[in-house]
Design an enzyme around this catalytic site. Structure first.
Site, PDB file in Angstrom:
ATOM      1  N   PHE A  15     -15.907   7.059 107.692  1.00 53.10           N
ATOM      2  CA  PHE A  15     -15.206   6.627 108.784  1.00 53.10           C
ATOM      3  C   PHE A  15     -16.288   5.830 109.896  1.00 53.10           C
ATOM      4  O   PHE A  15     -15.981   6.086 110.870  1.00 53.10           O
ATOM      5  CB  PHE A  15     -14.760   7.805 109.498  1.00 53.10           C
ATOM      6  N   LEU A  16     -17.169   5.161 109.118  1.00 57.37           N
ATOM      7  CA  LEU A  16     -18.247   4.488 110.183  1.00 57.37           C
ATOM      8  C   LEU A  16     -17.718   3.410 110.616  1.00 57.37           C
ATOM      9  O   LEU A  16     -17.161   2.577 109.870  1.00 57.37           O
ATOM     10  CB  LEU A  16     -19.609   4.631 109.120  1.00 57.37           C
ATOM     11  N   PHE A  51     -10.028   2.773 121.776  1.00 55.45           N
ATOM     12  CA  PHE A  51      -9.504   1.749 120.939  1.00 55.45           C
ATOM     13  C   PHE A  51      -8.082   1.476 121.900  1.00 55.45           C
ATOM     14  O   PHE A  51      -7.076   0.940 121.316  1.00 55.45           O
ATOM     15  CB  PHE A  51      -8.861   2.292 119.660  1.00 55.45           C
ATOM     16  N   CYS A  80     -12.240  -4.276 107.602  1.00 52.30           N
ATOM     17  CA  CYS A  80     -11.486  -3.057 107.336  1.00 52.30           C
ATOM     18  C   CYS A  80      -9.930  -3.064 107.640  1.00 52.30           C
ATOM     19  O   CYS A  80      -8.924  -3.008 107.117  1.00 52.30           O
ATOM     20  CB  CYS A  80     -12.183  -1.729 107.957  1.00 52.30           C
ATOM     21  N   LYS A 124     -17.099  -8.061 116.178  1.00 45.22           N
ATOM     22  CA  LYS A 124     -17.410  -7.082 117.386  1.00 45.22           C
ATOM     23  C   LYS A 124     -18.762  -6.822 117.598  1.00 45.22           C
ATOM     24  O   LYS A 124     -19.420  -7.813 116.711  1.00 45.22           O
ATOM     25  CB  LYS A 124     -16.893  -5.887 116.981  1.00 45.22           C
TER      26      LYS A 124
END
Ligand code: UDX
Length: 429
Positions: free
Chosen positions: A152-153, A249, A260, A320
């Site tokens: 989940f990185l 988020f 992803c 990002k």
């Protein structure tokens, strides 16, 4: 414990380094000899905050090593993690050929009991296929367990996310590998959830799709804000204070990207389709994301009227901040859309210029962020790098033919920008 990571990309390398940091003995395997040579010589193939120091420290301590030989990694380890890419196929489904190949390689190298852990993001039921493949190709006919342990990185925060995980998901078919897996993760002091393999695989796709949905939701709200004079940041703050929703988020932007979210959304829609469910909600998430980019380009075009031969400065190329990754980057997509309309681009990114050069041609790469605006008709913020907040705005204003700034990441304050004399347009404000 003795661990092997097969695949030394973003996930495999950072995970391997963090496992070594907490005291495990880790061998990172990759079939790219150039990458392994670079790592053996002390180089790091990607930019990730804190990673270089982590690798150096653990190589020096003798806990982390690199090889191209899967056999060496498998035979020296109790637990073997598969961390190879699962890229999208043209129809949106997942290319599992790397996983299958590695499963065969692991199988033929196994001479004693191993726990084989899938860390790559894979469709539900892949664990069954991996187990079948290992059984078929293992000549030594030794026992093994397959475990699903999704990562989940977040890129740019990978070391932090791995060292302090919100949760660790361990999907198993039988209780046999559970204790060993718990030992692997014990030093991280994180909540561990043990599930069946199918549920573990689904947790990953369901989580990423939900996060993408959250971004598309706030981006849809940003359209309503623009039409009504409301401020999307204030709306997000107000919503986020509800613990059931949460503020993270909910940053409106020119859209999400990266290796992803876009891929996992398409894959999840396809997985649903294969089990007879049309996941219309997620199709809408994709649509909102595309429309958000189109709206941003239109905003630029409407303001500048004609884009042909206009000089536009673009700040940010990575998908990002805190990464050099430009895969499926909204910033690159934006640049290419502007180029298509005939605009001439001056671009800058603190870390991603080298990787961008392979995909973004015929632009001027500028080393100093404050010089990007020189001679430009407009300046655009495409990536949310913190350092862009320190831009010398007065210098930029003077260097431009006309001070117009399009902020695709809401980095600046609209009132301040107007005071500084900019025509300033952002997202949902
Ligand atoms: C994501 C998941 O967060 C991570 O848990 C998973 O393991 C891998 O996929 P990553 O792709 O590294 O991580 O980036 P993330 O930080 O999630 O950002 C994805 C995209 O969404 C970026 O383009 C980012 O700029 C955008 N984003 C994120 C927004 O536009 N708004 C937000 O509020 C958050």
């Amino acid at each position: 414990m003795r661990l092997a990571l097969i695949g030394t990309g973003y996930v495999g390398l950072v995970t391997g380094a963090c496992f070594a940091e907490v005291g495990h003995h880790v061998i990172c395997v990759d079939n790219d000899p150039a990458k392994i040579k670079l790592l053996q010589e002390g180089g790091i193939p990607i930019y990730e905050p804190g990673l270089k120091e982590l690798v150096e420290r653990n190589v020096a301590a003798g806990r982390l090593s690199f090889t191209t030989r899967t056999e060496a990694g498998v035979q020296a380890s109790d637990v073997v993690f598969i961390a190879v890419p699962t890229p999208p196929l043209p129809d949106g489904s997942v290319d599992l050929s790397f996983i299958e190949k590695v499963a065969r390689e692991i199988a033929s190298a196994m001479t004693s009991y191993k726990i084989v852990v899938d860390k790559s993001t894979v469709p539900v039921k892949t664990g069954d296929k991996v187990a079948e493949t290992i059984k078929r190709y293992c000549k030594a006919k030794v026992e093994f367990d397959v475990v699903s342990n999704p990562e989940f990185l977040r890129e740019g925060f990978a070391v932090e996310d791995l060292m302090h995980p919100d949760r660790v998901v361990i999907g198993v078919k039988s209780p046999r590998p559970v204790n060993t897996m718990k030992q692997v993760y014990a030093p991280f002091n994180a909540p561990i959830i043990v599930t069946d393999i199918n549920s573990a695989e689904l947790i990953k796709h369901a989580s990423n799709s939900f996060l993408a949905l959250k971004i598309s939701y706030i981006n849809a709200i940003s359209v309503i804000c623009e039409a009504t004079g409301a401020n999307v940041q204030e709306v997000a703050n107000g919503m986020g204070m509800d613990e059931r929703i949460g503020r993270r988020f909910l940053d409106a932007s020119l859209g999400f990207g990266g290796s992803c979210f876009p891929k996992d959304l398409s894959a999840f829609i396809k997985i649903a389709e294969q089990v007879g469910y049309e996941f219309g909600l997620l199709k809408e998430v994709q649509k909102i994301n595309t429309v958000q980019m189109e709206r941003f380009v239109k905003k630029i075009a409407d303001t500048l009227w004609v884009l042909k031969d206009k000089k536009i400065g673009v700040l940010g190329l990575a998908f990002k901040q805190n990464t050099d990754d430009v895969r499926m980057s909204p910033a690159i997509d934006l640049c290419q859309r502007l180029q298509k309309e005939g605009a001439l681009l001056r671009v800058h990114d603190p870390k991603a210029m080298e990787k961008a050069q392979a995909v973004l041609k015929d632009v001027t790469y500028v080393g100093d962020m404050n010089a990007v605006a020189d001679g430009c008709d407009a300046l655009v913020v495409a990536t949310e790098w913190d350092e862009f907040k320190k831009l010398d705005l007065a210098r930029c204003r003077e260097a431009m033919t006309h001070p117009i700034l399009f902020d695709g990441r809401n980095l600046f304050d609209p009132v301040e920008m107007e005071k500084l004399g900019f025509i300033y347009k952002s997202i949902g404000r």
